[in-house]
Scaffold this motif. Structure first.
Motif, PDB file in Angstrom:
ATOM      1  N   GLY A 144      65.513  33.019   9.878  1.00 38.17           N
ATOM      2  CA  GLY A 144      64.942  32.091  10.846  1.00 38.17           C
ATOM      3  C   GLY A 144      64.466  30.808  10.206  1.00 38.17           C
ATOM      4  N   SER A 145      63.830  29.975  11.049  1.00 34.69           N
ATOM      5  CA  SER A 145      63.372  28.657  10.606  1.00 34.69           C
ATOM      6  C   SER A 145      61.931  28.420  11.033  1.00 34.69           C
ATOM      7  CB  SER A 145      64.253  27.554  11.210  1.00 34.69           C
ATOM      8  OG  SER A 145      65.593  27.675  10.785  1.00 34.69           O
ATOM      9  N   LEU A 146      61.257  27.584  10.261  1.00 33.20           N
ATOM     10  CA  LEU A 146      59.937  27.090  10.606  1.00 33.20           C
ATOM     11  C   LEU A 146      59.830  25.649  10.144  1.00 33.20           C
ATOM     12  CD1 LEU A 146      57.439  29.945   9.578  1.00 33.20           C
ATOM     13  CD2 LEU A 146      57.904  29.156  11.903  1.00 33.20           C
ATOM     14  N   ARG A 147      58.993  24.879  10.819  1.00 29.76           N
ATOM     15  CA  ARG A 147      58.718  23.513  10.412  1.00 29.76           C
ATOM     16  C   ARG A 147      57.220  23.361  10.194  1.00 29.76           C
ATOM     17  NH1 ARG A 147      58.728  17.867  13.748  1.00 29.76           N
ATOM     18  NH2 ARG A 147      59.539  16.489  12.114  1.00 29.76           N
ATOM     19  N   LEU A 148      56.851  23.101   8.962  1.00 30.19           N
ATOM     20  CA  LEU A 148      55.446  22.879   8.632  1.00 30.19           C
ATOM     21  C   LEU A 148      55.122  21.394   8.745  1.00 30.19           C
ATOM     22  CD1 LEU A 148      55.026  25.145   5.476  1.00 30.19           C
ATOM     23  CD2 LEU A 148      54.885  25.770   7.900  1.00 30.19           C
ATOM     24  N   SER A 149      53.912  21.116   9.179  1.00 27.45           N
ATOM     25  CA  SER A 149      53.413  19.748   9.243  1.00 27.45           C
ATOM     26  C   SER A 149      52.149  19.624   8.406  1.00 27.45           C
ATOM     27  CB  SER A 149      53.101  19.350  10.684  1.00 27.45           C
ATOM     28  OG  SER A 149      54.250  19.401  11.497  1.00 27.45           O
ATOM     29  N   CYS A 150      51.928  18.446   7.872  1.00 29.05           N
ATOM     30  CA  CYS A 150      50.728  18.155   7.094  1.00 29.05           C
ATOM     31  C   CYS A 150      50.212  16.797   7.541  1.00 29.05           C
ATOM     32  CB  CYS A 150      51.055  18.150   5.611  1.00 29.05           C
ATOM     33  SG  CYS A 150      49.714  17.561   4.558  1.00 29.05           S
ATOM     34  N   ALA A 151      49.104  16.820   8.272  1.00 31.89           N
ATOM     35  CA  ALA A 151      48.521  15.593   8.803  1.00 31.89           C
ATOM     36  C   ALA A 151      47.387  15.128   7.904  1.00 31.89           C
ATOM     37  CB  ALA A 151      48.007  15.830  10.211  1.00 31.89           C
ATOM     38  N   ALA A 152      47.442  13.859   7.524  1.00 30.15           N
ATOM     39  CA  ALA A 152      46.414  13.286   6.652  1.00 30.15           C
ATOM     40  C   ALA A 152      45.401  12.494   7.476  1.00 30.15           C
ATOM     41  CB  ALA A 152      47.053  12.366   5.623  1.00 30.15           C
ATOM     42  N   SER A 153      44.164  12.551   7.047  1.00 32.47           N
ATOM     43  CA  SER A 153      43.113  11.741   7.661  1.00 32.47           C
ATOM     44  C   SER A 153      42.193  11.225   6.564  1.00 32.47           C
ATOM     45  CB  SER A 153      42.318  12.549   8.694  1.00 32.47           C
ATOM     46  OG  SER A 153      41.701  13.659   8.084  1.00 32.47           O
ATOM     47  N   GLY A 154      41.598  10.064   6.817  1.00 31.31           N
ATOM     48  CA  GLY A 154      40.694   9.476   5.837  1.00 31.31           C
ATOM     49  C   GLY A 154      41.389   8.651   4.775  1.00 31.31           C
ATOM     50  N   PHE A 155      42.721   8.649   4.773  1.00 31.48           N
ATOM     51  CA  PHE A 155      43.477   7.812   3.843  1.00 31.48           C
ATOM     52  C   PHE A 155      44.887   7.646   4.400  1.00 31.48           C
ATOM     53  CE2 PHE A 155      46.364  10.772   1.585  1.00 31.48           C
ATOM     54  CZ  PHE A 155      45.883  11.986   2.048  1.00 31.48           C
ATOM     55  N   ILE A 156      45.624   6.692   3.823  1.00 31.74           N
ATOM     56  CA  ILE A 156      46.974   6.374   4.293  1.00 31.74           C
ATOM     57  C   ILE A 156      47.972   6.925   3.289  1.00 31.74           C
ATOM     58  CG2 ILE A 156      48.559   4.508   4.868  1.00 31.74           C
ATOM     59  CD1 ILE A 156      46.111   2.797   5.542  1.00 31.74           C
ATOM     60  N   ILE A 157      48.893   7.751   3.764  1.00 33.04           N
ATOM     61  CA  ILE A 157      49.811   8.408   2.842  1.00 33.04           C
ATOM     62  C   ILE A 157      50.848   7.457   2.256  1.00 33.04           C
ATOM     63  CG2 ILE A 157      49.505  10.628   3.995  1.00 33.04           C
ATOM     64  CD1 ILE A 157      52.395  10.288   5.062  1.00 33.04           C
ATOM     65  N   ASP A 158      50.967   6.257   2.819  1.00 30.45           N
ATOM     66  CA  ASP A 158      51.911   5.274   2.265  1.00 30.45           C
ATOM     67  C   ASP A 158      51.689   5.059   0.771  1.00 30.45           C
ATOM     68  OD1 ASP A 158      52.559   3.049   4.969  1.00 30.45           O
ATOM     69  OD2 ASP A 158      51.369   4.885   5.054  1.00 30.45           O
ATOM     70  N   ASP A 159      50.440   5.209   0.333  1.00 25.07           N
ATOM     71  CA  ASP A 159      50.095   4.927  -1.048  1.00 25.07           C
ATOM     72  C   ASP A 159      50.270   6.124  -1.971  1.00 25.07           C
ATOM     73  OD1 ASP A 159      47.271   2.987   0.141  1.00 25.07           O
ATOM     74  OD2 ASP A 159      49.341   2.363  -0.245  1.00 25.07           O
ATOM     75  N   TYR A 160      50.810   7.230  -1.411  1.00 32.08           N
ATOM     76  CA  TYR A 160      50.839   8.470  -2.182  1.00 32.08           C
ATOM     77  C   TYR A 160      52.213   9.140  -2.114  1.00 32.08           C
ATOM     78  CZ  TYR A 160      45.794   8.132  -2.327  1.00 32.08           C
ATOM     79  OH  TYR A 160      44.515   7.695  -2.551  1.00 32.08           O
ATOM     80  N   ALA A 161      52.583   9.767  -3.213  1.00 30.46           N
ATOM     81  CA  ALA A 161      53.652  10.748  -3.164  1.00 30.46           C
ATOM     82  C   ALA A 161      53.068  12.000  -2.511  1.00 30.46           C
ATOM     83  CB  ALA A 161      54.156  11.072  -4.571  1.00 30.46           C
ATOM     84  N   MET A 162      53.920  12.777  -1.865  1.00 31.57           N
ATOM     85  CA  MET A 162      53.473  13.972  -1.164  1.00 31.57           C
ATOM     86  C   MET A 162      54.282  15.180  -1.628  1.00 31.57           C
ATOM     87  SD  MET A 162      51.117  12.717   0.801  1.00 31.57           S
ATOM     88  CE  MET A 162      50.776  14.098   1.895  1.00 31.57           C
ATOM     89  N   GLY A 163      53.699  16.347  -1.478  1.00 30.21           N
ATOM     90  CA  GLY A 163      54.414  17.544  -1.919  1.00 30.21           C
ATOM     91  C   GLY A 163      53.963  18.797  -1.193  1.00 30.21           C
ATOM     92  N   TRP A 164      54.743  19.836  -1.380  1.00 31.06           N
ATOM     93  CA  TRP A 164      54.418  21.169  -0.867  1.00 31.06           C
ATOM     94  C   TRP A 164      54.483  22.165  -2.028  1.00 31.06           C
ATOM     95  CZ3 TRP A 164      52.812  22.274   4.030  1.00 31.06           C
ATOM     96  CH2 TRP A 164      53.033  21.309   5.019  1.00 31.06           C
ATOM     97  N   PHE A 165      53.491  23.036  -2.067  1.00 32.63           N
ATOM     98  CA  PHE A 165      53.443  24.148  -2.999  1.00 32.63           C
ATOM     99  C   PHE A 165      53.237  25.421  -2.182  1.00 32.63           C
ATOM    100  CE2 PHE A 165      52.841  22.511  -7.445  1.00 32.63           C
ATOM    101  CZ  PHE A 165      52.987  21.177  -7.153  1.00 32.63           C
ATOM    102  N   ARG A 166      53.426  26.559  -2.823  1.00 28.80           N
ATOM    103  CA  ARG A 166      53.156  27.819  -2.138  1.00 28.80           C
ATOM    104  C   ARG A 166      52.579  28.833  -3.112  1.00 28.80           C
ATOM    105  NH1 ARG A 166      59.423  29.765  -0.946  1.00 28.80           N
ATOM    106  NH2 ARG A 166      59.975  30.290  -3.112  1.00 28.80           N
TER     107      ARG A 166
END
Length: 122
Positions: A16-38
């Motif tokens: 099957g499939s899933l779609r995870l979301s990560c919403a940022a607040s308090g800062f703008i993600i434009d200035d950051y690289a982003m990643g997922w770990f488990r």
């Protein structure tokens, strides 16, 4: 308050499939690289995927390459992880991270979310 909040986890059957979301607040993600770990029970947190500031570059762990896709919508201040062809070994708590370096390959820095549980049944 600087914060990352993951959502979209749950229980899914193998294949099957899933779609995870990560919403940022308090800062703008434009200035950051982003990643997922488990992190699976009894194991160390491991790298899954990372994406550069403008989404021009992505990098994946070999174990998820070809099945997972990381993306970002800077206008929505959100990062996504589309997970297809899920396997029981993908079962873990998935964490989102923002950092000033790319690729994000370690857990020693950055802003981290609280995680979302993904469980894949066989």
């Amino acid at each position: 308050q600087v914060q990352l909040v993951e959502s979209g986890g749950g229980l899914v059957q193998a294949g099957g499939s899933l779609r995870l979301s990560c919403a940022a607040s308090g800062f703008i993600i434009d200035d950051y690289a982003m990643g997922w770990f488990r992190q699976a029970p009894g194991k160390e947190r491991e790298f899954v995927a990372t994406i550069s500031w403008t989404a021009g570059n992505t990098y994946y762990a070999d174990s998820v390459k070809g099945r997972f896709t990381i993306s970002r919508d800077n206008a929505k201040n959100t990062v996504y992880l589309q997970m297809n062809s899920l396997k029981p070994e993908d079962t873990a708590v998935y964490y989102c991270v923002a950092d000033s370096v790319f690729p994000i390959l370690h857990t020693k820095s950055g802003v981290w979310g609280q995680g979302t549980q993904v469980t894949v049944s066989s």
